[in-house]
Design an enzyme around this catalytic site. Structure first.
Site, PDB file in Angstrom:
ATOM      1  N   ARG A  72       0.838  -1.209   0.000  1.00  0.00           N
ATOM      2  CA  ARG A  72       0.000   0.000   0.000  1.00  0.00           C
ATOM      3  C   ARG A  72       0.869   1.254   0.000  1.00  0.00           C
ATOM      4  O   ARG A  72       0.554   2.237  -0.680  1.00  0.00           O
ATOM      5  CB  ARG A  72      -0.959  -0.012   1.199  1.00  0.00           C
TER       6      ARG A  72
ATOM      7  N   LYS B 183      -2.639   7.023   1.024  1.00  0.00           N
ATOM      8  CA  LYS B 183      -2.417   7.363   2.427  1.00  0.00           C
ATOM      9  C   LYS B 183      -1.335   8.442   2.428  1.00  0.00           C
ATOM     10  O   LYS B 183      -0.144   8.168   2.607  1.00  0.00           O
ATOM     11  CB  LYS B 183      -2.006   6.100   3.205  1.00  0.00           C
TER      12      LYS B 183
ATOM     13  N   GLU C  45     -16.279   6.115   5.731  1.00  0.00           N
ATOM     14  CA  GLU C  45     -15.436   5.502   6.766  1.00  0.00           C
ATOM     15  C   GLU C  45     -15.320   6.499   7.908  1.00  0.00           C
ATOM     16  O   GLU C  45     -15.923   7.569   7.868  1.00  0.00           O
ATOM     17  CB  GLU C  45     -14.058   5.159   6.194  1.00  0.00           C
TER      18      GLU C  45
END
Ligand code: PXG
Length: 285
Positions: free
Chosen positions: A52, A151, A184
């Site tokens: 990721r 991210k 989320e």
């Protein structure tokens, strides 16, 4: 010995672990990060976290100046020097120092930072009694503008929602996407139990593909619980039987109230408790 921090191949005492004020990570939030956990000296799903991190970097045209194997070794070396077995690991890769101005071509040397520390857990009480959430008015970043899958060091979208939660007396806040669907929380993914099924928003709701989320989906499927990734609205949350959040820091944590409404019986539900137990078995064996 003070805590040792890894920066670009060297270890520094915590007080001396510093990077340039000209680093575009600071000037523009230009960089990427990961937050992960180690249990008994083993980093949980390290390969997935590194994949990721590399994908986040690729998405912002940032080349990480080492291989995944080298990063994995650096993570374990840093944990070892600090004698940390059960801890929290923060990986940060910044664009590097440059001149003032957005142009990343004017930067050099992306900085790789590895912080290993003791985990600051939510109080135990939250796991036993469950959390309360409020819906933030700050909507999740539009996925076509800045993908929530990255991210990045640009976490203001989440921080503004977190402040709204804290001002309402909640440690987490629910974020909706640009369509008004449940996305989320500020640093956690959300799950519902409705009529015996496990439901969670799909990635294209504009969310981070949480590694804990994916672990819980696997656990639930193995446990024979029907699991669906479907778009959800606050209606679905309010009428759900159970609700919980997942994240590297929080692990699996029950939610018992959202927007002042009790969810289900207003206590952590049986399926949530079973999934928490199974998650502990996975991480603490
Ligand atoms: N959504 C968002 C927006 C996140 O930032 C998660 C979901 C959960 O993903 P994982 O892969 O952890 O299951 C995150 C994760 C921190 C911290 O120190 C933040 C996260 C995880 C751990 C620590 O702020 N965010």
């Amino acid at each position: 010995m003070p805590l040792q921090i890894y920066i670009a191949g060297k270890l520094y005492d915590k007080e001396d672990a510093k990077i340039s004020v000209y680093d575009h990570g600071l000037l523009y939030g230009d960089g990427v990060f990961e937050g992960m956990r180690s249990y008994s000296g083993k980093v949980f799903r390290l390969a997935e976290h590194l994949d990721r991190l590399w994908d986040s970097a690729q998405a912002i045209w940032l080349t990480i100046p080492m291989t995944k194997e080298e990063m994995a070794k650096a993570v374990y070396d840093t944990l070892k020097v600090n004698g940390i077995e059960d801890g929290y690991i923060r990986l940060v890769v910044t664009r590097g120092a440059g001149s003032l101005g957005l142009d990343p071509n004017r930067t050099s040397n992306p900085q790789v930072i590895i912080i290993t520390d003791h985990i600051a857990l939510y109080p135990r009480e939250y796991y036993e009694k469950g959390l309360e959430l409020v819906t933030a008015s700050t909507m999740r970043n539009h996925p076509a503008a800045l993908s929530p899958r990255i991210k990045s060091l640009n976490y203001l979208n989440n921080i503004l929602a977190k402040i709204e939660g804290l001002k309402a007396g909640c440690v987490e806040a629910l974020m909706l996407n640009h369509k008004g669907e449940v996305a989320e929380c500020t640093g956690d993914n959300i799950f519902l139990i409705a009529k015996g099924e496990l439901l969670t928003p799909p990635i294209d709701a504009g969310i981070l593909e949480g590694i804990t989320r994916n672990a819980v989906i696997d656990i639930a499927r193995d446990a024979g619980i029907t699991t669906r990734e479907i778009s959800l609205t606050r209606y679905d949350v309010y009428v759900a039987d159970e609700c919980f959040l997942t994240g590297s820091a929080a692990e699996v944590i029950p939610v018992v109230k959202v927007d002042n409404r009790e969810i289900g019986a207003g206590v952590p539900g049986p399926i949530t408790q079973d999934l928490i137990r199974r998650f502990h078995e996975l991480t603490r064996k």
